[in-house]
Design an enzyme around this catalytic site. Structure first.
Site, mmCIF file in Angstrom:
data_model
loop_
_atom_site.group_PDB
_atom_site.id
_atom_site.type_symbol
_atom_site.label_atom_id
_atom_site.label_comp_id
_atom_site.label_asym_id
_atom_site.label_seq_id
_atom_site.Cartn_x
_atom_site.Cartn_y
_atom_site.Cartn_z
ATOM 1 N N HIS B 39 0.846 -1.322 -0.069
ATOM 2 C CA HIS B 39 -0.072 -0.003 -0.057
ATOM 3 C C HIS B 39 0.997 1.218 0.177
ATOM 4 O O HIS B 39 1.812 1.210 0.616
ATOM 5 C CB HIS B 39 -1.065 0.092 1.306
ATOM 6 C CG HIS B 39 -1.530 1.288 1.427
ATOM 7 N ND1 HIS B 39 -2.563 1.823 0.916
ATOM 8 C CD2 HIS B 39 -0.971 2.335 2.416
ATOM 9 C CE1 HIS B 39 -2.810 2.924 1.425
ATOM 10 N NE2 HIS B 39 -1.968 3.270 2.178
ATOM 11 N N CYS B 109 -4.745 2.229 -4.376
ATOM 12 C CA CYS B 109 -3.857 3.179 -3.952
ATOM 13 C C CYS B 109 -2.717 3.221 -4.605
ATOM 14 O O CYS B 109 -2.254 4.591 -4.768
ATOM 15 C CB CYS B 109 -3.594 2.954 -2.509
ATOM 16 S SG CYS B 109 -3.009 1.198 -2.320
#
Lengths: 598, 168
Positions: B39, B109
């Site tokens: 992430h 993301c």
């Protein structure tokens, strides 16, 4: 950077000329047609956040010219345009080649809107989203009653934070928590740590109107705090704490405190000073010591326990039941993704806590086990496995668990995908520890799988599973069947082994009254077939099922009425009793009288 | 080329959502080695920006529940001012990066971070991050899990949503 001299003779000096041409022929450019003179006209992609366009422009054009083109294409004013390439802002005086903008490259465009975007970030700071806010507020207000109980003994607010936070926060954040792949408990701890280490966050959270709303409701606060079993224990031991909680004035004060961290600090400092003064009084030290051991220590240990343990311990009676959600959330990376939500919702808790509930015995009705169901007595066949029993008990004790689990956002998609892919489902199921030791079970399960999966899809069965009373009812039925089996073994010798893959299919039972029907079937296989049929009917949809066969309610309507008239107002219990006794009113009454704790 | 423009440094914060589990379990589960479930977030102007199930969010650097990042990559410097950047983010947040546009495999993301990195510095983020979804999907297990995973929205709590328009 150096100007590139293109080999094309027509452009040698004529760079400017070409540029003029380029600009002077807006018609051509606007159509994205490549210009005939290659080399000088380059196609640059201009990308905005919402859009992107290809613009043909002369290689040697200046940024101003480029912007003119862009303003035409994007219908924006030139001074609103901000061009960015490779992290640099293209100023009007520059040329495209200066920045190294060549054919096929992308230039970013931001069209400045009139209002300040800066506001966006500052306002969003105060309007923080989420459950996290809600939960943190729970925590800090939780801390305050104890901190103002300064006279009775103070616990540092930060240690209290995990206490209440775990009790309340995660319930709300569970459904919304998207971090499927991370360990839930760890996340929880991380959040708390984060909260503690970042005071700014706390104040941000405080400013959230949702939080403030909640905090201004003293009843809610009190409820939340009292819901925590550790707090309850504490309250029993120290009635002063409960006094404090019940004093609305004090609650309000502490909520003010929570809102205003500076005030809180002041207060803490005062308390500390007062306490240190106490020390100097003769006998004061002992008093302090007593305070500590009586109050602080249990609080600390309670807090520490909470910190390490799972949020759901606040909900369920046992701390192990807390382990469920972590399992549930942790589905992803585990080799056993289907384990938790499985029919074996049973297996999920069963699998993880087979050892835990040593309290599986317990035929006496207790707060968490209202029907006094002794899982141990739940009979033979599949249900005699300890895992199943503890599971059943936990399900009945912990309705919230089921609800949360089923409402987890990816539950449905997981179930539907599993339904479509029976092989996967069976694979997963076989890996499930609950079934691992019991090949017979596996076989049964495998056979039932497709039907079972369908069933899971059925929203009715979903609602059955989330309804705690329904679950209890199911268990009661199971119990009834077991009793019947032992009492009248001839009647349904192999009813249990007829392949009842799990509680939801047990849900199939109430729809069809199993007790009388097998009496007509003489052989095992016939019974099994019957079971299959029932399951299929159930899976086929509630409406279909009830259309072809009368629901017990309809069948027992007159009996129900009679029971009602006699004063048995609990319709569900009546129904269950009637089902279990096959419509025999007297037996049903005996059942009702026998199983109701009151 | 020397302009006296203020330059802001841009960094990429990389987090491993699996906390090391991917590194050890991926060979068994997927058949190939994945060092982490990444992430990412962009850190610039003293704030961290990332895209999640709620839309584009911001927080103090390292301020999400994930804690401090596993890796920090210097992406370079940008001349883009904060104001322009916030304008840009607002526009993004109203269009392609609304909360409901989040897709774990195709539009996550890292997609956002990549785009923003290119906007700010002209350079993309390291490819091992953007290649992750295709790496996972190219394994049979990934294919099986796909429908489940598709419905997962990663949204690390601790951020404030930047309102380009109401996401919720």
């Amino acid at each position: 950077m150096t100007r590139k001299l293109t080999p094309n003779p027509s452009c040698s000096i004529g760079g400017v000329k070409m540029a003029d041409q380029g600009v002077a022929d807006p018609g051509n450019n606007n159509n994205n047609k490549p210009e005939t003179s290659e080399g000088t006209i380059i196609k640059v992609t201009v990308k905005t956040p919402k859009d992107k366009e290809e613009i043909a422009i002369a290689e040697d054009a200046s940024v101003t010219q480029f912007k003119e083109e862009i303003s035409r294409r994007f219908k924006a004013k030139q001074d609103q345009l901000v061009l960015i390439f490779a992290g640099k802002i293209l100023k009007d005086g520059d040329s495209l080649s200066q920045h190294g903008i060549k054919d096929g490259l992308t230039v970013h465009l931001v069209i400045k809107t009139a209002h300040k975007a800066g506001d966006g970030s500052s306002t969003s700071a105060s309007s923080s989203t989420s459950t996290q806010a809600g939960s943190a507020s729970g925590s800090s207000s939780g801390t305050n009653p104890s901190s103002t109980a300064g006279s009775t003994g103070s616990a540092p607010p930060s240690t209290q934070t995990p206490n209440i936070l775990t009790g309340f926060g995660d319930l709300a954040s569970l459904a919304g928590l998207g971090m499927g792949s991370a360990n839930f408990m760890e996340l929880q701890q991380q959040m708390q740590r984060q909260l503690m280490s970042n005071p700014e966050m706390l104040s941000q959270i405080m400013e959230n109107p949702l939080v403030q709303n909640m905090m201004s409701n003293p009843d809610l606060m009190r409820q939340m705090i009292m819901a925590n079993p550790q707090m309850q224990q504490l309250m029993e031991r120290n009635p002063e704490i409960s006094h404090m909680l019940n004093n609305p004035e004090l609650m309000r004060q502490t909520m003010e405190l929570a809102r205003n961290p500076a005030m809180m600090q002041e207060m803490m400092r005062n308390q500390d000073r007062a306490l240190s003064n106490l020390e100097s009084i003769p006998g004061g030290y002992n008093a302090l010591r007593r305070m500590y051991t009586d109050i602080q220590e249990p609080m600390f240990s309670a807090a520490r326990e909470q910190f390490g343990s799972n949020p759901f311990s606040a909900l369920g009676g046992s701390s192990e039941s807390g382990a469920q959600p972590s399992r549930t959330e942790n589905r992803e990376p585990l080799p056993n993704p289907w384990g938790p939500p499985n029919s074996s919702n049973p297996s999920e808790s069963g699998g993880s806590t087979t050892g835990s509930t040593s309290t599986t015995g317990g035929s006496n009705p207790s707060v968490s086990n209202p029907l006094g169901i002794n899982p141990g007595s739940l009979g033979n066949g599949m249900f005699s496995s300890p895992g199943m029993q503890s599971l059943l008990q936990q399900i009945s004790e912990n309705p919230q668990l089921m609800q949360n689990m089923l409402s987890a956002p990816y539950m449905r998609s997981m179930m539907s995908s599993l339904a479509q892919n029976p092989e996967l489902a069976s694979q997963v199921l076989m890996n499930n520890p609950l079934f691992a030791g019991n090949p017979q079970l596996q076989e049964q399960f495998r056979a039932q799988l497709p039907i079972f999966l369908q069933q899971m899809q059925n929203p009715e069965s979903m609602s059955v599973m989330t309804n705690p009373r329904a679950m209890q009812a199911l268990m009661q039925i199971q119990q009834g069947l077991q009793t019947l089996q032992t009492e009248a073994p001839g009647l349904m010798p192999s009813l249990m082994t007829g392949g009842i893959p799990g509680i939801p299919t047990g849900g199939g039972m109430p729809v069809e009254n199993p007790a009388p029907s097998p009496s007509s079937a003489a052989t095992n296989t016939a019974q099994q077939q019957l079971m299959q049929q029932m399951l299929q009917m159930f899976a086929g949809g509630g409406a279909g099922g009830s259309a072809t066969t009368q629901t017990p309610e309809v069948r027992f309507q007159s009996q129900l009425d009679q029971l009602n008239a006699m004063g048995f107002i609990n319709r569900e219990a009546n129904l269950q009793a009637l089902i279990a006794t096959g419509g025999d009113i007297n037996a049903a009454i005996e059942r009702l009288l026998g199983s109701q704790p009151s | 080329m020397d302009k006296n423009a203020t330059r802001y440094s841009v960094q990429l914060y990389i987090y491993d959502l699996s906390r090391g589990m991917a590194r050890s379990l991926s060979p068994i589960m997927l058949g190939k080695q994945l060092d982490g479930i990444w992430h990412t977030a962009i850190v610039a102007y003293g704030d961290e920006f990332f895209f999640g199930g709620e839309g584009i969010s911001s927080c103090p650097p390292g301020g999400t529940m994930l804690g401090p990042p596993d890796t920090v990559v210097e992406l370079g410097e940008t001349e883009v001012s904060e104001e322009i950047f916030m304008d840009y983010l607002s526009s993004l947040g109203e269009s392609t990066y609304r909360g409901d546009r989040y897709r774990l495999f195709e539009h996550n993301c890292n997609t956002f971070t990549n785009e923003v990195a290119q906007f700010l510095t002209g350079r993309p983020i390291p490819s091992y991050i953007t290649d992750l979804p295709s790496e996972v999907l190219s394994t049979p297990f990934g294919q099986i899990l796909r429908p489940i995973l598709d419905s997962i929205h990663i949204a690390p709590p601790g951020g404030n949503v930047i309102n380009g328009g109401r996401n919720i």
